[in-house]
Design a protein around this motif. Structure first.
Motif, PDB file in Angstrom:
ATOM      1  N   LEU A 185      12.553   9.654   0.778  1.00 14.61           N
ATOM      2  CA  LEU A 185      13.213  10.631   1.566  1.00 14.61           C
ATOM      3  C   LEU A 185      12.714  11.066   3.046  1.00 14.61           C
ATOM      4  N   ALA A 186      11.557  11.323   3.090  1.00 18.26           N
ATOM      5  CA  ALA A 186      10.818  11.848   4.168  1.00 18.26           C
ATOM      6  C   ALA A 186      11.180  10.970   5.416  1.00 18.26           C
ATOM      7  N   VAL A 187      11.256   9.449   4.988  1.00 20.73           N
ATOM      8  CA  VAL A 187      11.422   8.716   5.987  1.00 20.73           C
ATOM      9  C   VAL A 187      12.974   8.891   6.768  1.00 20.73           C
ATOM     10  N   VAL A 188      13.979   8.962   5.910  1.00 16.82           N
ATOM     11  CA  VAL A 188      15.347   9.520   6.138  1.00 16.82           C
ATOM     12  C   VAL A 188      15.265  10.844   6.914  1.00 16.82           C
ATOM     13  N   VAL A 189      14.752  11.769   6.630  1.00 14.24           N
ATOM     14  CA  VAL A 189      14.659  13.024   7.215  1.00 14.24           C
ATOM     15  C   VAL A 189      14.177  12.892   8.521  1.00 14.24           C
ATOM     16  N   GLY A 190      13.043  12.050   8.533  1.00  8.01           N
ATOM     17  CA  GLY A 190      12.340  11.839   9.937  1.00  8.01           C
ATOM     18  C   GLY A 190      13.292  11.176  10.908  1.00  8.01           C
ATOM     19  N   VAL A 191      14.056  10.440  10.388  1.00  8.21           N
ATOM     20  CA  VAL A 191      15.042   9.524  11.291  1.00  8.21           C
ATOM     21  C   VAL A 191      16.023  10.647  11.992  1.00  8.21           C
ATOM     22  N   GLY A 192      16.571  11.235  11.133  1.00  4.95           N
ATOM     23  CA  GLY A 192      17.484  12.327  11.378  1.00  4.95           C
ATOM     24  C   GLY A 192      16.842  13.387  12.209  1.00  4.95           C
ATOM     25  N   LEU A 193      15.809  13.748  12.056  1.00  2.93           N
ATOM     26  CA  LEU A 193      15.046  14.902  13.132  1.00  2.93           C
ATOM     27  C   LEU A 193      14.684  14.410  14.290  1.00  2.93           C
ATOM     28  N   GLY A 194      14.362  13.028  14.134  1.00  3.93           N
ATOM     29  CA  GLY A 194      13.669  12.384  15.385  1.00  3.93           C
ATOM     30  C   GLY A 194      14.964  12.236  16.231  1.00  3.93           C
ATOM     31  N   TRP A 195      16.183  11.977  15.713  1.00  7.60           N
ATOM     32  CA  TRP A 195      17.283  11.934  16.679  1.00  7.60           C
ATOM     33  C   TRP A 195      17.635  13.274  17.410  1.00  7.60           C
ATOM     34  N   ALA A 196      17.177  14.183  16.844  1.00  4.89           N
ATOM     35  CA  ALA A 196      17.508  15.671  17.359  1.00  4.89           C
ATOM     36  C   ALA A 196      16.129  15.846  18.352  1.00  4.89           C
ATOM     37  N   GLY A 197      15.062  15.400  18.183  1.00  4.18           N
ATOM     38  CA  GLY A 197      14.088  15.691  19.016  1.00  4.18           C
ATOM     39  C   GLY A 197      12.651  15.849  18.392  1.00  4.18           C
ATOM     40  N   TRP A 198      11.599  15.652  19.296  1.00  2.00           N
ATOM     41  CA  TRP A 198      10.275  15.620  18.456  1.00  2.00           C
ATOM     42  C   TRP A 198       9.938  17.204  18.091  1.00  2.00           C
ATOM     43  N   SER A 199      10.521  17.953  18.707  1.00  5.13           N
ATOM     44  CA  SER A 199      10.253  19.326  18.399  1.00  5.13           C
ATOM     45  C   SER A 199      11.004  19.843  17.105  1.00  5.13           C
ATOM     46  N   CYS A 200      12.039  19.112  16.847  1.00  3.83           N
ATOM     47  CA  CYS A 200      12.714  19.333  15.586  1.00  3.83           C
ATOM     48  C   CYS A 200      11.867  18.719  14.290  1.00  3.83           C
ATOM     49  N   VAL A 201      11.215  17.478  14.783  1.00  8.88           N
ATOM     50  CA  VAL A 201      10.324  16.768  13.845  1.00  8.88           C
ATOM     51  C   VAL A 201       9.097  17.702  13.537  1.00  8.88           C
ATOM     52  N   LEU A 202       8.548  18.207  14.461  1.00  8.13           N
ATOM     53  CA  LEU A 202       7.380  19.292  14.008  1.00  8.13           C
ATOM     54  C   LEU A 202       7.853  20.352  13.201  1.00  8.13           C
ATOM     55  N   VAL A 203       8.938  21.078  13.872  1.00  5.82           N
ATOM     56  CA  VAL A 203       9.224  22.317  13.177  1.00  5.82           C
ATOM     57  C   VAL A 203       9.855  22.128  11.599  1.00  5.82           C
ATOM     58  N   GLY A 204      10.642  20.749  11.335  1.00  3.22           N
ATOM     59  CA  GLY A 204      11.038  20.628  10.118  1.00  3.22           C
ATOM     60  C   GLY A 204      10.052  20.107   9.129  1.00  3.22           C
ATOM     61  N   THR A 205       9.332  19.341   9.679  1.00  2.00           N
ATOM     62  CA  THR A 205       8.123  18.804   8.800  1.00  2.00           C
ATOM     63  C   THR A 205       7.267  20.023   8.422  1.00  2.00           C
ATOM     64  N   GLY A 206       6.908  20.678   9.152  1.00  5.85           N
ATOM     65  CA  GLY A 206       6.047  21.789   8.994  1.00  5.85           C
ATOM     66  C   GLY A 206       6.751  22.956   7.984  1.00  5.85           C
ATOM     67  N   ALA A 207       7.980  23.266   8.411  1.00  7.02           N
ATOM     68  CA  ALA A 207       8.690  24.159   7.523  1.00  7.02           C
ATOM     69  C   ALA A 207       8.609  23.571   6.119  1.00  7.02           C
ATOM     70  N   ALA A 208       8.890  22.342   5.822  1.00  7.86           N
ATOM     71  CA  ALA A 208       8.782  21.721   4.442  1.00  7.86           C
ATOM     72  C   ALA A 208       7.831  22.054   3.643  1.00  7.86           C
ATOM     73  N   PHE A 209       6.520  21.946   4.233  1.00  3.46           N
ATOM     74  CA  PHE A 209       5.302  22.174   3.640  1.00  3.46           C
ATOM     75  C   PHE A 209       5.111  23.739   3.445  1.00  3.46           C
ATOM     76  N   VAL A 210       5.415  24.701   4.468  1.00  5.36           N
ATOM     77  CA  VAL A 210       5.432  26.071   4.291  1.00  5.36           C
ATOM     78  C   VAL A 210       6.181  26.657   3.447  1.00  5.36           C
ATOM     79  N   LEU A 211       7.306  26.271   3.282  1.00  3.71           N
ATOM     80  CA  LEU A 211       8.235  26.519   2.102  1.00  3.71           C
ATOM     81  C   LEU A 211       7.885  26.130   0.634  1.00  3.71           C
ATOM     82  N   ALA A 212       7.409  24.958   0.637  1.00  3.57           N
ATOM     83  CA  ALA A 212       6.922  24.513  -0.797  1.00  3.57           C
ATOM     84  C   ALA A 212       5.584  25.385  -1.101  1.00  3.57           C
ATOM     85  N   ALA A 213       4.785  25.589   0.086  1.00  3.79           N
ATOM     86  CA  ALA A 213       3.460  26.542  -0.394  1.00  3.79           C
ATOM     87  C   ALA A 213       4.055  27.743  -0.814  1.00  3.79           C
TER      88      ALA A 213
END
Length: 248
Positions: A185-213
């Motif tokens: 699922l992370a690969v799919v999410v990464g592709v989608g966020l990557g289309w939007a931009g690297w900033s979206c990748v960083l924010v989206g990936t970081g937010a997932a870990f923060v929300l889980a924590a």
């Protein structure tokens, strides 16, 4: 001015209604795939044995109340959740799409995201079929949009982001931090966020870990089940945060 606002509101209502209707199919998908690992997709109600999905793929809609229409047993997702969340996802998609017609990218992903999250919450697994179809469809749609818009660089960035995000999550899975379903699922999410931009990748990936924590911390404080938290919903929620922060 007032007429313009009214037209816009009417448009949002139509999009929500369409999404709500798609959500009724998401409810059936959750019913089908919220089964233990290794078990075949469910076809009949566990209470009365009434067939919901026939052998030929014909679907009999489930009630939005989250109960079997025929015997009243609780089945699938909680009442109204699949339909309302999918509808809201459809409404939100154009807000992160530029130009607006590229919202088709996110409209494709919304039903799979909602279904995957609900299945993961229910049985702590992410079905390969759901994640695989979502990923393949996303790549095909992005390739088409890249050709129409003349954005090969954005497509290459999306592919690279999928690899990077996938490798990061694979490393975590290797030490027991998550399952392989989360990695896919992370690969799919990464592709989608990557289309939007690297900033979206960083924010989206970081937010997932923060929300889980945060979820685990609250669970530990309140005495809830924090140790076996499904990570899929947080991956999806983080992606939403990344898209909202960076647009597309």
């Amino acid at each position: 001015m007032t007429e313009g606002v009214g037209m816009a509101v009417a448009g949002w209502v139509v999009v929500f209604v369409v999404g709500f209707g798609v959500g009724s199919l998401v409810r059936v998908v959750v019913f089908r795939y919220a089964v233990p690992a290794g078990a075949p997709p469910r076809r009949e109600c566990v209470g009365c044995g009434e067939v919901v999905v026939a052998a030929g793929g014909v679907v009999r809609p489930l009630s939005v109340r989250g109960r079997c229409r025929w015997c009243g047993v609780r089945v699938g997702a909680a009442p109204w959740v699949a339909e309302v969340v999918t509808g809201l996802g459809f409404v939100g998609a154009p807000a992160v799409a530029a130009p607006v017609w590229t919202a088709v990218v996110w409209w494709w992903l919304v039903p799979f995201a909602v279904a995957s999250a609900l299945v993961d919450v229910s049985v702590r697994r992410l079905p390969d079929r759901l994640v695989g179809v979502a990923g393949v469809g996303l790549v095909v749609i992005l390739a088409g949009v890249a050709v129409v818009q003349g954005r090969p660089g954005a497509f290459a960035r999306a592919a690279a982001a999928g690899v990077v995000v996938g490798v990061v999550h694979l490393a975590m899975a290797a030490v027991g931090g998550m399952g392989m379903g989360d990695v896919k699922l992370a690969v799919v999410v990464g592709v989608g966020l990557g289309w939007a931009g690297w900033s979206c990748v960083l924010v989206g990936t970081g937010a997932a870990f923060v929300l889980a924590a945060l979820w685990v911390a609250v669970a530990l404080v309140t005495g809830g089940p924090g140790a076996r938290v499904p990570f899929g919903p947080f991956l999806i929620a983080g992606a939403c945060v990344g898209l909202a922060a960076g647009g597309a």
